[in-house]
Design an enzyme around this catalytic site. Structure first.
Site, PDB file in Angstrom:
ATOM      1  N   GLY A  73      24.045   4.545  -4.853  1.00 44.68           N
ATOM      2  CA  GLY A  73      23.720   3.542  -3.856  1.00 44.68           C
ATOM      3  C   GLY A  73      22.351   3.815  -3.255  1.00 44.68           C
ATOM      4  O   GLY A  73      21.668   4.770  -3.636  1.00 44.68           O
ATOM      5  N   GLY A  95       9.840  -0.286   1.588  1.00 44.54           N
ATOM      6  CA  GLY A  95      10.967  -0.077   0.673  1.00 44.54           C
ATOM      7  C   GLY A  95      11.035  -1.050  -0.491  1.00 44.54           C
ATOM      8  O   GLY A  95      12.101  -1.245  -1.081  1.00 44.54           O
ATOM      9  N   GLU A  96       9.891  -1.635  -0.864  1.00 46.77           N
ATOM     10  CA  GLU A  96       9.936  -2.619  -1.954  1.00 46.77           C
ATOM     11  C   GLU A  96      10.384  -1.997  -3.268  1.00 46.77           C
ATOM     12  O   GLU A  96      11.051  -2.646  -4.076  1.00 46.77           O
ATOM     13  CB  GLU A  96       8.566  -3.289  -2.129  1.00 46.77           C
ATOM     14  CG  GLU A  96       8.596  -4.392  -3.185  1.00 46.77           C
ATOM     15  CD  GLU A  96       7.283  -5.165  -3.296  1.00 46.77           C
ATOM     16  OE1 GLU A  96       7.050  -5.765  -4.361  1.00 46.77           O
ATOM     17  OE2 GLU A  96       6.503  -5.173  -2.316  1.00 46.77           O
ATOM     18  N   ARG A  97      10.063  -0.730  -3.508  1.00 43.50           N
ATOM     19  CA  ARG A  97      10.500  -0.076  -4.759  1.00 43.50           C
ATOM     20  C   ARG A  97      12.017  -0.076  -4.858  1.00 43.50           C
ATOM     21  O   ARG A  97      12.583  -0.352  -5.912  1.00 43.50           O
ATOM     22  CB  ARG A  97       9.973   1.367  -4.833  1.00 43.50           C
ATOM     23  CG  ARG A  97       8.503   1.493  -5.151  1.00 43.50           C
ATOM     24  CD  ARG A  97       8.075   2.947  -5.214  1.00 43.50           C
ATOM     25  NE  ARG A  97       8.627   3.630  -6.368  1.00 43.50           N
ATOM     26  CZ  ARG A  97       9.568   4.564  -6.316  1.00 43.50           C
ATOM     27  NH1 ARG A  97      10.117   4.918  -5.155  1.00 43.50           N
ATOM     28  NH2 ARG A  97       9.991   5.148  -7.414  1.00 43.50           N
ATOM     29  N   ASN A 130       2.127   3.362   1.480  1.00 38.60           N
ATOM     30  CA  ASN A 130       1.490   3.590   0.186  1.00 38.60           C
ATOM     31  C   ASN A 130       0.710   4.901   0.161  1.00 38.60           C
ATOM     32  O   ASN A 130       0.738   5.640  -0.833  1.00 38.60           O
ATOM     33  CB  ASN A 130       0.557   2.420  -0.154  1.00 38.60           C
ATOM     34  CG  ASN A 130       1.328   1.159  -0.500  1.00 38.60           C
ATOM     35  OD1 ASN A 130       2.466   1.234  -0.948  1.00 38.60           O
ATOM     36  ND2 ASN A 130       0.730   0.012  -0.267  1.00 38.60           N
ATOM     37  N   ALA A 134       3.087  10.050  -3.629  1.00 38.04           N
ATOM     38  CA  ALA A 134       2.436  11.119  -4.390  1.00 38.04           C
ATOM     39  C   ALA A 134       1.724  10.596  -5.634  1.00 38.04           C
ATOM     40  O   ALA A 134       0.907  11.300  -6.214  1.00 38.04           O
ATOM     41  CB  ALA A 134       3.477  12.169  -4.801  1.00 38.04           C
TER      42      ALA A 134
END
Length: 301
Positions: A73, A95-97, A130, A134
């Site tokens: 989850g 949190g778009e990823r 952004n 890393a």
């Protein structure tokens, strides 16, 4: 008056406060420090920020994240705000990823933390998020620092304090943006490292030097020697032995001071100090009259 207030709102809510909202939001987070969501919402009701500066998402990393989400989850909820363009829907602040990976994992609902953000603060948080990643290349990182300073009035010192980076790191990164587009492309695509880029930054023809470095596969140290040979032809084989002995190689401490001053002034600084002597000279090279004006202002203070 209102313009000043708007600019200061990035400092508005306060950079530290915005960072607290992003917090541990980078990536998928850790299971021992999950943030509690305000609610779970249908995934189709959540939309990315159209002004999100990050456009490219690594496909392999997304696939790996989607597998983790399918099994465990979403550990860290997304930060969202009410969508200003569509009532009853939400816009991603950070949190778009995870949103993309959750779609790949075929989730129907996702956990979110609802916050009130202005359009300016949404952009600021997106840039901060952004920068904390890393996998940014040096040009993306430098662009993020520069945006935070130009758009929102943050200083290098404030960014260093809040982002946990040294001020010289931020200054050195931003200086890279002065390189020609071709060199920035090499840097962006990994053919040059930031060390290579810093070495050729003050050269008269960084494009030609960058091509040589790539063609010959030079190390950073070899690149520094190449730049010195090009910019200081008096130290070539044709120079007299006496003249060469009068200009010994600089020690590491002197080079470190030069680098720190160059980063602070965003101009090339050279220190000539004879070992064992008490005197010497500092040379500051400016490329534009604006830099000279700024230097005079700093020295006048």
């Amino acid at each position: 008056m209102s313009t000043r207030k708007t600019q200061n709102r990035g400092l508005g809510r306060g950079l530290s406060a915005l960072m607290a909202d992003v917090g541990d939001d980078i990536g998928q987070g850790t299971e021992d420090r999950p943030r509690q969501p305000d609610m779970a919402v249908p995934i189709e009701k959540v939309h990315p920020n159209p002004e999100q500066p990050r456009r490219n998402f690594n496909a392999d990393a997304l696939h790996e994240l989607s597998q983790s989400i399918a099994e465990h989850g979403i550990i860290q909820p997304l930060i969202v705000r009410a969508n200003p363009r569509s009532h009853g829907e939400f816009e991603i602040v950070a949190g778009e990823r995870r949103w993309r990976a959750a779609q790949m994992a075929k989730l129907h609902e996702i956990p979110v933390i609802l916050r009130e953000f202005s359009d300016t603060e949404v952009l600021e948080v997106a840039i901060i998020e952004n920068i904390q990643r890393a996998d940014l290349n040096p040009v993306e990182e430098a662009t993020g620092f520069n945006q935070l300073m130009l758009k929102f009035g943050h200083t290098q010192e404030k960014l260093a304090e809040v982002l946990g980076k040294s001020r010289s790191h931020i200054a050195n990164a931003v200086r890279l943006l002065n390189l020609p587009d071709e060199v920035l492309t090499h840097l962006r695509e990994g053919r040059l490292s930031s060390g290579h880029a810093r070495a050729i930054l003050t050269a008269d023809d960084p494009v030609a030097l960058a091509r040589q470095v790539i063609e010959k596969g030079l190390s950073v140290r070899e690149t520094e020697k190449l730049v010195k040979a090009v910019t200081d032809p008096g130290r070539t084989a044709g120079s007299s032995p006496r003249k060469q002995r009068a200009s010994p190689a600089k020690d590491a401490d002197t080079k470190a001071i030069e680098d720190d001053l160059s980063a602070h002034l965003t101009m090339s600084v050279s220190i000539d100090h004879q070992p064992g002597a008490e005197n010497g000279q500092i040379t500051i090279r400016y490329d534009k009259l604006d830099q000279l004006d700024r230097l005079i202002g700093m020295l006048s203070v």
